[in-house]
Write a protein that holds these residues in place. Sequence first.
Motif, PDB file in Angstrom:
ATOM      1  N   CYS A 139      -9.283  81.291 -99.613  1.00 52.08           N
ATOM      2  CA  CYS A 139      -9.566  80.062 -98.890  1.00 52.08           C
ATOM      3  C   CYS A 139      -8.735  79.924 -97.625  1.00 52.08           C
ATOM      4  CB  CYS A 139      -9.328  78.842 -99.772  1.00 52.08           C
ATOM      5  SG  CYS A 139     -10.850  78.156-100.333  1.00 52.08           S
ATOM      6  N   TYR A 140      -8.314  81.025 -97.035  1.00 53.92           N
ATOM      7  CA  TYR A 140      -7.569  80.935 -95.791  1.00 53.92           C
ATOM      8  C   TYR A 140      -8.573  80.879 -94.656  1.00 53.92           C
ATOM      9  CZ  TYR A 140      -3.569  82.498 -98.567  1.00 53.92           C
ATOM     10  OH  TYR A 140      -2.588  82.619 -99.497  1.00 53.92           O
ATOM     11  N   GLU A 141      -9.101  79.669 -94.407  1.00 53.16           N
ATOM     12  CA  GLU A 141     -10.201  79.555 -93.457  1.00 53.16           C
ATOM     13  C   GLU A 141      -9.855  80.046 -92.065  1.00 53.16           C
ATOM     14  OE1 GLU A 141     -12.356  76.010 -93.204  1.00 53.16           O
ATOM     15  OE2 GLU A 141     -12.184  75.606 -95.346  1.00 53.16           O
ATOM     16  N   ASN A 177     -11.496  82.924 -89.761  1.00 51.96           N
ATOM     17  CA  ASN A 177     -12.037  82.674 -88.426  1.00 51.96           C
ATOM     18  C   ASN A 177     -11.461  83.622 -87.393  1.00 51.96           C
ATOM     19  OD1 ASN A 177     -13.446  80.635 -89.503  1.00 51.96           O
ATOM     20  ND2 ASN A 177     -12.209  78.979 -88.657  1.00 51.96           N
ATOM     21  N   ALA A 194     -10.998  85.188 -97.484  1.00 52.35           N
ATOM     22  CA  ALA A 194     -11.965  84.175 -97.892  1.00 52.35           C
ATOM     23  C   ALA A 194     -11.737  83.782 -99.350  1.00 52.35           C
ATOM     24  CB  ALA A 194     -13.380  84.696 -97.700  1.00 52.35           C
TER      25      ALA A 194
END
Lengths: 423, 610
Positions: free
Chosen positions: B572-574, B578, B569
């Motif tokens: 920013c590795y979405e 997920n 997170a």
Amino acid sequence: MNMLNRLHTNKPAKAALVLASAILILTACGQTNDADGANASGGNNASANAGGQAANETAAAGNDAAGNAGGNAADASASADSADALYAKAKEEGKLIVYSTSGRANDAAETFMKQYPEIKVEVSKVKSDEILDKVTKEQDAGQFNPDVIITKEVSGAVEEEMVKPGRYLKYLPADIAPMVDEPYRTQAEAYANYVEFRTIFYNAKHYAEVPVKNWWDLTTPEFKGKVYTADPLSSPAFMDLFTTMVVNSDDMAAAYKEKFGKDIELHGTENAGYEYIQELFDNGLIVLKGSDDVLDAIGKADRDAVGLAVSGDVSKNEENGWTIQPIYDIKPKTSVPDSGYFFLANKAPHEAAAKLFVRWMMGETDGKGAGLDPFNQVGSWVPRSDVQTKNDIPYESLNLWAFDGEALYNTAPKVRDFWIKQK
Amino acid sequence: MANIPAPEGRRHRTRLHNRTLNWLRNPVHSIGAAALLFLAYTIVWPVLKIAYTTFVWRQQDVRLTGAANPGHFTLYHWTRVLASDMSASLFYKPILNSLAVGATVSALSLVIGCSLAWLVTRTDIPLKRTISFLAVIPYLLPAWILSQAWLTFFKNGKIGGTPGILQSLLHVSPPDWLSYGFVPIVISLSIHDSVFFFLIVGAALSSMNSQLEEAASVAGARRLTVLRRIVMPLVLPSILSGFILIFTKAISSYGVPALLGTPVNFYMISTMLYSSMRSRLTTEANVLSLTLMLISMLTIYLNQRAVGRRRSFVTVTGKGSARRLTPLGPWRFPAATAAALIMAAVAVVPLLVLLAQSFMLKEGVYRLSNFTTHYWWGGSDPDINTGEKGVMQNPIFLLALKNSLYIAGAASVVASVTGLVLGYIVARGRQSWLGRAVDQVSFLPYLIPGVSLSELYISMFAKPTLFIPALYGTIGLLILITVVKELPFTVKAGSAAMMQIGTELEEAAQLGGASWLTRFRRILLPLNRKSLVSVFLLVFIGAMKEMELIIMLVTPRTETLTTLTFYYAEKCYEQLTNVILMIIIAIVVAVYAVAVKLGKADLTQGIGGQ
């Protein structure tokens, strides 16, 4: 996110998209705790890295080993500290433990373990203020777990509560020290491997040129209701910027005069720094939860709004579909540094391995080692005169206030009170 | 002279000794005393430590005022929060917001939870299992995901970025009150937490004997009278329990109010408290959390008065009883469809979108060419996420998975049994100080900020004390803190379940010579099996999602799935985030399936009862 464009062009998919988009945004990184961005900043250099003095560049070149006296008095000679000598000892230790506020440590650890396969690096990612509490409690209970600490400042608390009582130790290898820029060579609380700062970002799609040149621009009608900031109440590093303005209120007053051509008039506030905060609120400052929320707000669509965020965030542009640019020259000063310090922990159980890893992250003697790559990025500067920055502006030319840890530590609560009362 | 008092004293002492022994012979007392000792060390002691700091100057306080005198007694912290020029913004406004949010969330959850519970337990609605399962899903998702979804639909121009769906479709800007602050906070939290209401009230309803209602009807009572005079008194204790539980959860939540409240300056005590922590004003944070504790203790006290005065209603007796379901008639299918659709909208859609996203190379591009399994098991590709490998290729993934399963699994087993035992004390000792004390104390953990509790636990468990080993650095401490942190829920569920079980079964066994342990094992455990499984499941979900508690206490060896998420997170590795979320959800669903199969339990009958 070009979902919305598609919403208009692709009618059959419309219904599905409406539902789907419910969650598209859900994982916007703004929602997660961005430890790196959220924490406080900079070194406690009473002297300045400020004013754009480029003096360091020349000073560093002719430096002798004595110049790093403050850095690593404990470490005997360069040879005992050489990578080979350390590796020999570190092999016996077998591993090391890192508490880091930044994920960059994980990237450096990966290359490190390729270079030195016999040493295992275990990285715990914790926020700076939590590392501080964790290490204090551990050490008080007689447990000495971490070897290397990578942390941001927490409004001066790292220096006051950890460095001065000897819980975190400075370490700067003698052979690298001469290349390190001040204040990080001798004056700051420790060597910092990367320096970021908070500044104003704008949408490059909307503005052809830089829209803000003076911090007071944000208080003019042109920016009414168009300034965003991450909440300084939950991200103290943002508060540090405002606190620095309060501490350097004379600078703020001078910039006011430069902008409006008259002396500043205080409306019930103590000085120009507080006055600035009050005027920002009067001009409809919008506070959002985190740095990423701010960049989403100004970067996702064609917006004329501006916002405060961390310089390092510019590297997330592509990942998030933003078109944002940071402003690197604002009057009176652009910002205050938010430095990523390296420390050895007191009584580190794997000291040689720890030193070897620190060397690795610093890019070794010549600054060309792969360990430095995660730190030498757009929006983040390595304060070494021999390292080529990826930014258009070299570190020495950044116009920053000095990070005065002691002043911040003592002033921050008052500025926070003032901020809370604005609500 | 000197000799006379001695035998007198000895006799007195023997009498006292005998009385104590007698008192302890009652299992409620002996187990209760042990439980109280446990709670005293794990909860009361930390709370006292927290309270102590609020009356002493600390070195840090020199920053606030020159009058600070480190180490000495002071009331400064309390006056600063309660009676200074800061109080309005720092305390009174936030506390009013907290109370309003807490009360409204509880009320709304009551409506959602009770109607669902009634539909599922007392009517002949089809798809019961599906509906019950769907009810759990919102709790599976992190609460902020629901608020993020809210923003996607309802945000207006104020916070910029991509316009909300409502705005881009209707070209009307939603008003601030709809987009941010009170309304969306209440709705997000209610959707997320109403499952607790559903389960607790569902239990009471499902174990209620229909003969009571029928008898009343035969006696000529009207439907409403039956509801008011029969059903209400029976489920009231559960409703009050649920109310307090949700209230406490709501006022202590941070993520949702921070996201939705900040843009309109809507602060709650929890968000203020977080700020004090981050700004290293620890004492101020302690004062704020103590005020929350005082408030909830007051509500619990009132609750005890309300419930305690009533006679207890035993609905599970040794006799079998028929449960007749209310026929919904023509409403059967519409009701089922409506319930399933609503649940699907708030639960399944978010889940599916998350799943889809984890397979998308670039988010929001709906083309087949954009499909990828890279984020799941792909190797390193310098063009994607600067070379970050897929989750399953991550070298620490397996270790993290193992740790997560172990911690969550062990913690939830221990937590559900602990909850049942403590619940037994609360239910059986309802009239005694012991039961009330256990009830009160077990409620505090929700209100102690996770970070403070973890910090105190480092000091308390870093070195062996008395017979307690040094737990810090072991998984044992992570399990312990999870168990303690979930006590408010497990004890409530446990006591709700126990309260419905009559004492005559136990008494019969006692006459037959069974020891308490046998009775617990052979009578109480089986009768509470379903409740146990449900509690296990909810604690398991909570533990898998837990972040705050764990982050402070992990040492690198105890990396978990959530610490891995934390790392992704930040970068920013979405999609990678997920993927982990999907894995966690898949695990929970699998565990649920196994629990239903093996434990023969399902959530259709709520927590507690048979």
